[in-house]
Structure formats: structure tokens, C-alpha cells
Scaffold this motif. Structure first.
Motif, PDB file in Angstrom:
ATOM      1  N   LYS A 162      88.797  41.679  40.143  1.00  0.00           N
ATOM      2  CA  LYS A 162      88.663  42.866  39.306  1.00  0.00           C
ATOM      3  C   LYS A 162      87.605  43.813  39.881  1.00  0.00           C
ATOM      4  O   LYS A 162      87.854  45.008  40.040  1.00  0.00           O
ATOM      5  CB  LYS A 162      88.286  42.445  37.889  1.00  0.00           C
ATOM      6  CG  LYS A 162      87.936  43.596  36.972  1.00  0.00           C
ATOM      7  CD  LYS A 162      87.671  43.079  35.558  1.00  0.00           C
ATOM      8  CE  LYS A 162      87.454  44.196  34.570  1.00  0.00           C
ATOM      9  NZ  LYS A 162      86.075  44.686  34.522  1.00  0.00           N
ATOM     10  N   GLU A 163      86.431  43.286  40.188  1.00  0.00           N
ATOM     11  CA  GLU A 163      85.344  44.136  40.681  1.00  0.00           C
ATOM     12  C   GLU A 163      85.717  44.809  42.000  1.00  0.00           C
ATOM     13  O   GLU A 163      85.471  46.004  42.184  1.00  0.00           O
ATOM     14  CB  GLU A 163      84.056  43.318  40.855  1.00  0.00           C
ATOM     15  CG  GLU A 163      83.479  42.765  39.553  1.00  0.00           C
ATOM     16  CD  GLU A 163      83.029  43.850  38.580  1.00  0.00           C
ATOM     17  OE1 GLU A 163      82.775  44.995  39.016  1.00  0.00           O
ATOM     18  OE2 GLU A 163      82.952  43.557  37.362  1.00  0.00           O
ATOM     19  N   LEU A 164      86.318  44.042  42.905  1.00  0.00           N
ATOM     20  CA  LEU A 164      86.646  44.616  44.215  1.00  0.00           C
ATOM     21  C   LEU A 164      87.751  45.667  44.103  1.00  0.00           C
ATOM     22  O   LEU A 164      87.682  46.717  44.737  1.00  0.00           O
ATOM     23  CB  LEU A 164      87.066  43.523  45.203  1.00  0.00           C
ATOM     24  CG  LEU A 164      86.007  42.470  45.557  1.00  0.00           C
ATOM     25  CD1 LEU A 164      86.529  41.532  46.646  1.00  0.00           C
ATOM     26  CD2 LEU A 164      84.694  43.115  46.001  1.00  0.00           C
ATOM     27  N   GLU A 182      88.403  47.479  41.502  1.00  0.00           N
ATOM     28  CA  GLU A 182      87.847  48.665  40.843  1.00  0.00           C
ATOM     29  C   GLU A 182      86.957  49.473  41.779  1.00  0.00           C
ATOM     30  O   GLU A 182      86.970  50.701  41.745  1.00  0.00           O
ATOM     31  CB  GLU A 182      87.079  48.237  39.586  1.00  0.00           C
ATOM     32  CG  GLU A 182      88.031  47.734  38.504  1.00  0.00           C
ATOM     33  CD  GLU A 182      87.374  47.523  37.151  1.00  0.00           C
ATOM     34  OE1 GLU A 182      88.114  47.393  36.166  1.00  0.00           O
ATOM     35  OE2 GLU A 182      86.126  47.504  37.079  1.00  0.00           O
ATOM     36  N   ASN A 183      86.208  48.783  42.623  1.00  0.00           N
ATOM     37  CA  ASN A 183      85.403  49.517  43.609  1.00  0.00           C
ATOM     38  C   ASN A 183      86.288  50.332  44.538  1.00  0.00           C
ATOM     39  O   ASN A 183      85.964  51.457  44.898  1.00  0.00           O
ATOM     40  CB  ASN A 183      84.553  48.551  44.435  1.00  0.00           C
ATOM     41  CG  ASN A 183      83.277  48.149  43.701  1.00  0.00           C
ATOM     42  OD1 ASN A 183      82.913  48.760  42.698  1.00  0.00           O
ATOM     43  ND2 ASN A 183      82.611  47.123  44.199  1.00  0.00           N
ATOM     44  N   ALA A 184      87.425  49.736  44.927  1.00  0.00           N
ATOM     45  CA  ALA A 184      88.343  50.444  45.823  1.00  0.00           C
ATOM     46  C   ALA A 184      88.911  51.683  45.134  1.00  0.00           C
ATOM     47  O   ALA A 184      89.039  52.743  45.743  1.00  0.00           O
ATOM     48  CB  ALA A 184      89.466  49.509  46.262  1.00  0.00           C
ATOM     49  N   SER A 200      76.317  54.205  43.388  1.00  0.00           N
ATOM     50  CA  SER A 200      76.402  55.623  43.721  1.00  0.00           C
ATOM     51  C   SER A 200      77.007  56.380  42.546  1.00  0.00           C
ATOM     52  O   SER A 200      77.260  57.560  42.636  1.00  0.00           O
ATOM     53  CB  SER A 200      77.286  55.782  44.960  1.00  0.00           C
ATOM     54  OG  SER A 200      78.529  55.158  44.723  1.00  0.00           O
ATOM     55  N   LYS A 201      77.241  55.655  41.434  1.00  0.00           N
ATOM     56  CA  LYS A 201      78.096  56.253  40.415  1.00  0.00           C
ATOM     57  C   LYS A 201      77.363  56.919  39.252  1.00  0.00           C
ATOM     58  O   LYS A 201      77.927  57.783  38.584  1.00  0.00           O
ATOM     59  CB  LYS A 201      79.089  55.205  39.915  1.00  0.00           C
ATOM     60  CG  LYS A 201      79.975  54.769  41.091  1.00  0.00           C
ATOM     61  CD  LYS A 201      80.792  53.558  40.864  1.00  0.00           C
ATOM     62  CE  LYS A 201      81.331  53.052  42.213  1.00  0.00           C
ATOM     63  NZ  LYS A 201      82.032  51.778  42.094  1.00  0.00           N
ATOM     64  N   ILE A 202      76.158  56.501  38.976  1.00  0.00           N
ATOM     65  CA  ILE A 202      75.378  57.255  37.993  1.00  0.00           C
ATOM     66  C   ILE A 202      73.972  57.484  38.540  1.00  0.00           C
ATOM     67  O   ILE A 202      73.454  56.682  39.314  1.00  0.00           O
ATOM     68  CB  ILE A 202      75.282  56.548  36.606  1.00  0.00           C
ATOM     69  CG1 ILE A 202      74.713  55.132  36.743  1.00  0.00           C
ATOM     70  CG2 ILE A 202      76.602  56.517  35.900  1.00  0.00           C
ATOM     71  CD1 ILE A 202      74.348  54.503  35.418  1.00  0.00           C
ATOM     72  N   LYS A 252      85.006  53.262  37.364  1.00  0.00           N
ATOM     73  CA  LYS A 252      85.118  51.921  36.783  1.00  0.00           C
ATOM     74  C   LYS A 252      83.747  51.264  36.733  1.00  0.00           C
ATOM     75  O   LYS A 252      83.325  50.690  35.747  1.00  0.00           O
ATOM     76  CB  LYS A 252      86.023  51.049  37.661  1.00  0.00           C
ATOM     77  CG  LYS A 252      87.340  51.640  37.963  1.00  0.00           C
ATOM     78  CD  LYS A 252      88.274  51.419  36.827  1.00  0.00           C
ATOM     79  CE  LYS A 252      89.364  52.464  36.892  1.00  0.00           C
ATOM     80  NZ  LYS A 252      90.157  52.466  35.708  1.00  0.00           N
ATOM     81  N   GLY A 253      83.076  51.302  37.874  1.00  0.00           N
ATOM     82  CA  GLY A 253      81.762  50.661  37.946  1.00  0.00           C
ATOM     83  C   GLY A 253      80.677  51.668  37.657  1.00  0.00           C
ATOM     84  O   GLY A 253      80.920  52.875  37.641  1.00  0.00           O
ATOM     85  N   PHE A 254      79.498  51.199  37.358  1.00  0.00           N
ATOM     86  CA  PHE A 254      78.354  52.087  37.164  1.00  0.00           C
ATOM     87  C   PHE A 254      77.082  51.273  37.085  1.00  0.00           C
ATOM     88  O   PHE A 254      75.986  51.803  37.102  1.00  0.00           O
ATOM     89  CB  PHE A 254      78.513  52.947  35.911  1.00  0.00           C
ATOM     90  CG  PHE A 254      78.753  52.135  34.653  1.00  0.00           C
ATOM     91  CD1 PHE A 254      77.673  51.651  33.919  1.00  0.00           C
ATOM     92  CD2 PHE A 254      80.036  51.860  34.224  1.00  0.00           C
ATOM     93  CE1 PHE A 254      77.900  50.897  32.774  1.00  0.00           C
ATOM     94  CE2 PHE A 254      80.256  51.115  33.083  1.00  0.00           C
ATOM     95  CZ  PHE A 254      79.189  50.618  32.352  1.00  0.00           C
ATOM     96  N   GLU A 261      76.002  46.102  39.882  1.00  0.00           N
ATOM     97  CA  GLU A 261      75.689  44.682  39.829  1.00  0.00           C
ATOM     98  C   GLU A 261      76.679  43.812  40.571  1.00  0.00           C
ATOM     99  O   GLU A 261      76.342  42.708  40.983  1.00  0.00           O
ATOM    100  CB  GLU A 261      75.720  44.213  38.370  1.00  0.00           C
ATOM    101  CG  GLU A 261      74.447  44.432  37.637  1.00  0.00           C
ATOM    102  CD  GLU A 261      74.530  43.830  36.251  1.00  0.00           C
ATOM    103  OE1 GLU A 261      73.510  43.292  35.810  1.00  0.00           O
ATOM    104  OE2 GLU A 261      75.619  43.886  35.634  1.00  0.00           O
ATOM    105  N   ALA A 262      77.913  44.314  40.679  1.00  0.00           N
ATOM    106  CA  ALA A 262      78.990  43.431  41.119  1.00  0.00           C
ATOM    107  C   ALA A 262      78.740  42.870  42.518  1.00  0.00           C
ATOM    108  O   ALA A 262      78.730  41.651  42.704  1.00  0.00           O
ATOM    109  CB  ALA A 262      80.314  44.171  41.065  1.00  0.00           C
ATOM    110  N   LEU A 263      78.537  43.750  43.489  1.00  0.00           N
ATOM    111  CA  LEU A 263      78.387  43.245  44.854  1.00  0.00           C
ATOM    112  C   LEU A 263      77.168  42.342  44.986  1.00  0.00           C
ATOM    113  O   LEU A 263      77.220  41.305  45.650  1.00  0.00           O
ATOM    114  CB  LEU A 263      78.325  44.398  45.856  1.00  0.00           C
ATOM    115  CG  LEU A 263      79.655  45.131  46.080  1.00  0.00           C
ATOM    116  CD1 LEU A 263      79.527  46.131  47.225  1.00  0.00           C
ATOM    117  CD2 LEU A 263      80.785  44.142  46.382  1.00  0.00           C
TER     118      LEU A 263
HETATM  119 MG    MG Z   1      81.810  48.083  41.067  1.00  0.00          MG
END
Ligand code: MG
Ligand code: ADP
Length: 617
Positions: A30-32, A34-36, A80-82, A94-96, A99-101
């Protein structure tokens, strides 16, 4: 006292936090993915080995990262998102949380290869348990590939906690579905151990749904579309006759993010009221758009739940919109009616072009039928001399077979109290075993001690269950060959489930002449199954298995037998003639455990004549 508080080293903190973000391989997927998506990729490939336990790799053609960003991306809270807390209320990514990576890198061997469009040379970084082990320039296409190997290699407890490959793969496919469905304009591929699972070209929502769930889905879809000031809805619901008992295809996306909401589910369900049977659930793929400020999704890193500011208005609107769509649909003639399906919902009947009523329907509505039956019962009460097979069995069984203490008590009581009772005289004179049906649901029959009321559906379940179980273990079921093979379409997920149970199904009498990507051909079915039931039985079975999530194969047979027995058993509301009633009772008492259904519900109750006596005194 000396100071005792210490700061946890980063890699320990990361490992702990990772537990929250990464529960299983599917969380990484899911995380990967969404990052893509956030990186504006138009082509994304997911490759997994051993249900993601050995490898999860996502390749995208998105914007990529500079060398510095690549290194930073693994730091906690690096995003890089917020840039400020205010951005939280206007999220389009999706991410913000950044933490995921960091989390994934703390609990796996990770390799990142990435390149931006304006760089010639890309970056490769290897990182294990939060430690960078390699960083070097590399040749790479624009975009990013992240490989996550040996998930939880340093947390054995977690690794051991993972479920079977089937279950973990199913979770991965669920996540894949959700992301792929929300982004039909992105091309997706998925491979598992070198076999292609999905190849979804760039498309629209409808094509994407069909791409995922199979061609047959297309004709089941009813479009939904509505736009108001606070809510924009579009997507599809499945026609009412495809409502399922189990968790079927139910997807809500809010601002393109998959969410679960029992509240919204309820809204959809209520729009289907009167069109689907109680206890079944409609399928839907609904995309809701609301102002980002009006929702709160920042509840938990992996939560798929959401809070709306204006819940009630959204509920009402959604319900009305779907009702409207269904209304429009039912006005249109149903030309693409699916003749294969064995669904006997009242709705389906109401949609059928007029045909001669079947015997069963006729009986239900014929007031004289019952009277005739009952008269027959009274008359034959004095004529019949047939020795009972079932009652002797029933009584014999009670002496030896039944397990629960209360039943055993009952039995002893019964056999002691039999003689000289009100019914005894009649019984010894006639040995009458005539049964009658109550409300097309119960079979009532006199027994020595009084009377017995048998739940016809549960009784038949017990019979079918034992029969199926026997066939599966002995592996010699009889099947009826079909003149024309039946074709059924399934989603790839469902096909995976089917593959797994193919052999067991064959032991019940199914003969599969072909297994394709999203369809099967059935050339033989168990003798006890009718052609029109077959598809429904398989669907129900797949649903039950998906819900049960069997870890080891050991209870698989049991589950299969239970599920099939349920679909196959004669339904409450079916009129049965005396012969059928007696046959059912005879079969029931030939079972090992006649008194309980496969789900442990009581199949029969006995009423003691003593109690009648009391009532009349
Ligand atoms: Mg992410
Ligand atoms: P988040 O997505 O919450 O920002 P992540 O840990 O998932 O946090 O990712 C950290 C950062 O790494 C992202 O903000 C993004 O800048 C960068 N990143 C991660 N994956 C990719 C990718 N596939 N392509 C480009 N940049 C990425």
C-alpha cells in the motif's frame, strides 16, 4: 537517584513505529503504491515473491528523487508533501506523514533506485535495519524502483505471526485493487512469483472495474452520478440480483482514497431496501468527492476510516442518489438478464418476464393445497402400517448417540415416560409416521412422547453437510455430466481461491473442464446440485472462504462442506409434499448428528405430551 531516562536510538524508535505502519506485506505494498501515485507515475508495476515475504518490489515512472532526496526519504518525518500543519487541511496526496519509508527500512532489506528527469545518472541506496549499507550512482530510467526484501527479518515474532501465503497474498491483492481502482488512468501490473496476476492498461473507471473483476462484471453495473454543493458522487452499484451474503465487492473512495465506513455502507444498503433479501449486501464502487477541509483522515497511519463534517447530509444524499439510479435502471427493460445465475431473490422474480409459475410457487399460494395435505394426514393416520425407520432410529439414537447432557436427560425421560401416554395408544395402533409441514418451514411429526418439530432448512443442511464431508474424505462423489458445460466468470482473486479448492470441489462431484484467467468451465456437477444452483454455490463458497481466512488447510473440508450445504439445502418457504418430508426426516436420522446443524443450531425440538396435558388441565 541517578537519572534513568534515555533517548531511544533512532533505529529502535523506527522499529517500534514500524509496527504501527507495517503490519504485514500488504501494508508495504500500500505505502509503495501510494508513493508511486504521489510521484505522478503513469505506469506502476508490483512484483512480489512468496506473498511478499521474500520480496516486494514497486517500479514507477514518476518524478524520481535527487540523490539528496533519496537519502532523506528514509528519515523519519521526511516528506515532500506538506510543509506546515495548515497543509494538512488541504491534502491532495496519499502520504504526508513521512513515516512509511523510514518504517519499512527499519524492518527489512531495502534497495532504492531512482532518477529524476533532468539528471543523467540515478542513485542507488541499500539500507538494512535503518543502516545505510551502500549509496552509489547508478544507471536507471526516470522514476523509482523500491525493493523490500525479507520483511521483519529482524523481528522474528512478527515474521512468525504472518499468515499463510494465500492469506497474505489476498491482503496484497486487496490493497492492489483499492489503489488500482482509484487510479484508472494509471497503468498497473502485478506479478507474483513470475506469473502475471494483473495487467491493467490505462482506462476509465468502468473498464478498470471490469479489468479487475472480470468481463461478466460489466453487465452487472448500474452507473451512479450526482453532484451537489457538498458532495460529488460517481461510480457504480451492482444490480440488486447480485447482492451477496458475504462481504462482496464494496468500495468507497473519498477523494480517491479507499475508506471503510459502515455508516455509508448503511446508506447504500438502505437505498436497496426492498430490492435485496435480508442479510445480503449490495456491491458497489463509489467515488465521493468532498472539500478536503470537510473531512478528517488524519486519525491513524493505516486507518482507512474517515470523519465527515456533515455526515447526515452525505448519508441522505448518497441514499437518494443510489435510489434514483436504481429506479432508472428498473424502468429500463432488463435485456441482459443473467440466465446463468441461480439467485432466487424476490427481486429477480419480479424482473422476470412472465412465465408459467413453478410448482413450488403455485403451492405457496394455493390455500386448498394445505387443507388437502392436512386432510390426507388425518385420513392416513389410521391407515398406514409402514414400520417406521426414522422414529426407531430417533429413539435408538437418543439412547446412545447424543452428546449434550440436557439431551441425554431428555432421552431417558422420554423413554421412561413413553408408555401409557396420551399419544401412545394411537401410535401403537397405527404406527403412524405421517408428517405435516408448518408454514413451509417446519416439519411436524408425532413421536412416542409427543411431537417433534424439525427445521427443514437446518435439517437438510445437516444431511448435505455429512454427505459432502463423506464424499470429500472418501473422494468418490457421483457427478452428473452436463450436456453443455457451464461457464462462470470470476475475479482473479476469486480464481485464486478456486484454484486452491479445486481438488476438494472435484471430490464433491464438480468436474472442471477448463480453468482460464477469469473464468471456468464446469462440465459436471454433484448429483445433488441443480444446474441453476451451481454458480451460486461456487460464489457463496468463495465468499465464505474469503471471510473465514483459513490459515492451515486442515479445516478446509469442513468449511467447504458447511458453505455448500448451506447453499444447497432446501430453503425455508419451500413447500414439501408428504413424501419429501418423510424422506428428509429419514435422511436426517441416518446422520451422525441429527440434532444440530453444521453451525451448531438446533435442528429439531421435541414437545412432550405431558406438557400438552398440563395446558389442557
Ligand atoms: Mg508515502
Ligand atoms: P510520505 O509519503 O508520507 O511523504 P514516505 O516515507 O512514504 O512519506 O516517503 C517519503 C518521501 O520520499 C516522500 O514524501 C517523497 O518525497 C519521497 N518518495 C517516496 N517514494 C517515492 C517515489 N516512488 N517516487 C518519488 N519520490 C518518492
Amino acid at each position: 537517584m541517578a537519572d534513568i531516562i534515555q533517548l531511544l536510538p533512532d533505529h529502535v524508535a523506527n522499529q517500534i513505529a514500524a509496527g504501527e505502519v507495517v503490519q504485514r506485506p500488504a501494508s508495504v505494498v500500500k505505502e509503495l503504491l501510494e508513493n508511486a501515485i504521489d510521484a505522478k507515475a503513469t505506469e506502476i508495476t508490483l512484483f512480489i515473491k512468496d506473498a511478499g515475504k521474500t520480496l516486494i518490489q514497486v517500479t514507477d515512472n514518476g518524478v524520481g528523487m535527487s540523490t539528496t532526496d533519496a537519502r532523506l526519504s528514509f528519515e523519519r518525518h521526511a516528506t515532500s508533501k506538506i510543509k506546515s500543519a495548515d497543509d494538512l487541511f488541504n491534502l491532495h496526496t496519499k502520504g504526508f506523514r513521512g513515516e512509511a519509508l523510514a518504517s519499512i527500512a527499519a524492518i527489512a532489506h531495502v534497495e532504492l533506485k531512482t532518477k529524476t528527469a533532468d539528471e543523467e545518472i540515478g542513485t542507488k541506496i541499500c539500507i538494512e535495519g535503518s543502516e545505510v549499507t551502500l549509496q552509489e550512482p547508478t544507471v536507471a530510467p526516470t522514476g523509482t524502483t523500491i525493493s523490500v526484501k525479507n520483511l521483519f527479518y529482524n523481528i522474528p515474532a512478527r515474521r512468525n505471526f504472518l499468515k499463510s501465503n494465500t492469506v497474505e497474498t489476498r491482503h496484497i491483492i486487496d490493497e492492489f485493487h483499492r489503489v488500482a481502482m482509484a487510479h484508472p488512468s494509471v497503468a498497473f501490473k502485478m506479478m507474483h512469483n513470475d506469473t502475471d496476476v494483473f495487467n491493467l492498461p490505462e482506462s476509465n473507471v468502468r473498464q478498470r472495474i471490469v479489468g479487475i473483476f472480470g468481463n461478466k462484471t460489466n453487465e452487472k453495473l448500474v452507473p451512479v452520478e450526482e453532484e451537489t454543493e457538498i458532495l460529488k458522487v460517481n461510480g457504480f452499484v451492482l444490480k440488486p440480483q447480485f447482492a451477496k451474503k458475504g462481504r462482496g465487492e464494496q468500495f468507497f473512495f473519498v477523494n480517491n482514497r479507499f475508506i471503510k465506513s459502515s455508516y455509508l455502507h448503511h446508506a447504500v444498503r438502505s437505498a436497496f431496501e426492498g430490492l435485496i433479501k435480508d442479510g445480503t449486501h449490495p456491491g458497489y464502487f463509489l467515488f465521493l468527492e468532498v472539500a478536503p477541509q470537510s473531512i478528517d483522515i488524519n486519525i491513524h497511519p493505516t486507518k482507512t476510516e474517515i470523519k465527515f463534517d456533515d455526515e447526515h447530509a452525505i448519508y441522505a444524499m448518497l441514499r437518494a442518489t443510489i435510489k434514483h439510479s436504481l429506479g432508472q435502471f428498473s424502468i429500463a427493460p432488463v435485456l441482459d438478464f443473467n440466465k446463468d445465475s441461480g439467485f432466487d431473490t424476490p427481486y429477480e422474480y419480479s424482473k422476470r418476464p412472465p412465465v408459467a409459475p413453478t410448482i413450488e410457487v403455485d403451492k405457496n399460494f394455493n390455500p386448498f393445497q394445505k387443507e388437502a395435505n392436512q386432510r390426507g394426514y388425518v385420513q392416513t393416520a389410521y391407515k398406514r402400517e409402514r414400520p417406521s425407520s426414522w422414529e426407531s432410529l430417533y429413539i435408538g439414537l437418543k439412547a446412545e448417540g447424543l452428546e449434550t447432557p440436557s439431551e441425554v436427560e431428555n432421552i431417558e425421560f422420554e423413554s421412561e415416560e413413553v408408555t401409557g401416554r396420551l399419544f401412545d395408544a394411537t401410535n401403537t395402533n397405527t404406527t403412524d409416521k405421517t408428517t405435516f409441514q408448518l408454514q413451509n418451514k417446519y416439519i411436524v411429526c408425532p413421536i412416542k412422547s409427543g411431537m417433534m418439530v424439525v427445521h427443514q432448512h437446518l435439517a437438510h443442511q445437516r444431511i448435505m453437510y455429512e454427505e459432502l464431508l463423506k464424499n470429500m474424505t472418501v473422494q468418490e462423489a457421483v457427478s452428473q455430466q452436463l450436456l453443455f458445460p457451464l461457464q462462470f466468470h470470476f475475479s482473479t482473486t476469486d480464481m485464486e481461491v478456486l484454484e486452491k479448492i479445486k481438488e476438494q470441489l472435484e471430490h464433491t462431484g464438480f468436474v472442471f473442464s477448463a480453468f482460464h484467467d477469469t473464468s471456468i468451465e464446469v462440465s459436471g456437477i454433484p448429483v445433488v446440485v441443480s444446474e441453476s444452483q451451481a454458480g451460486h454455490i461456487l460464489e457463496q463458497l468463495i465468499d465464505d472462504i474469503k471471510e473465514e481466512v483459513p490459515d492451515a488447510g486442515f479445516s478446509q473440508n469442513d468449511l467447504l462442506a458447511k458453505s455448500m450445504a448451506k447453499s444447497m439445502a432446501v430453503k425455508s418457504g419451500t413447500a414439501l409434499n408428504t413424501e419429501a418430508q418423510e424422506h428428509l426426516i429419514n435422511q436426517l436420522f441416518a446422520c451422525k448428528e441429527p440434532s444440530v446443524s453444521p453451525d451448531n443450531r438446533p435442528v429439531l425440538i421435541t414437545l412432550d405430551a405431558n406438557d400438552f396435558d398440563k395446558k389442557f388441565s
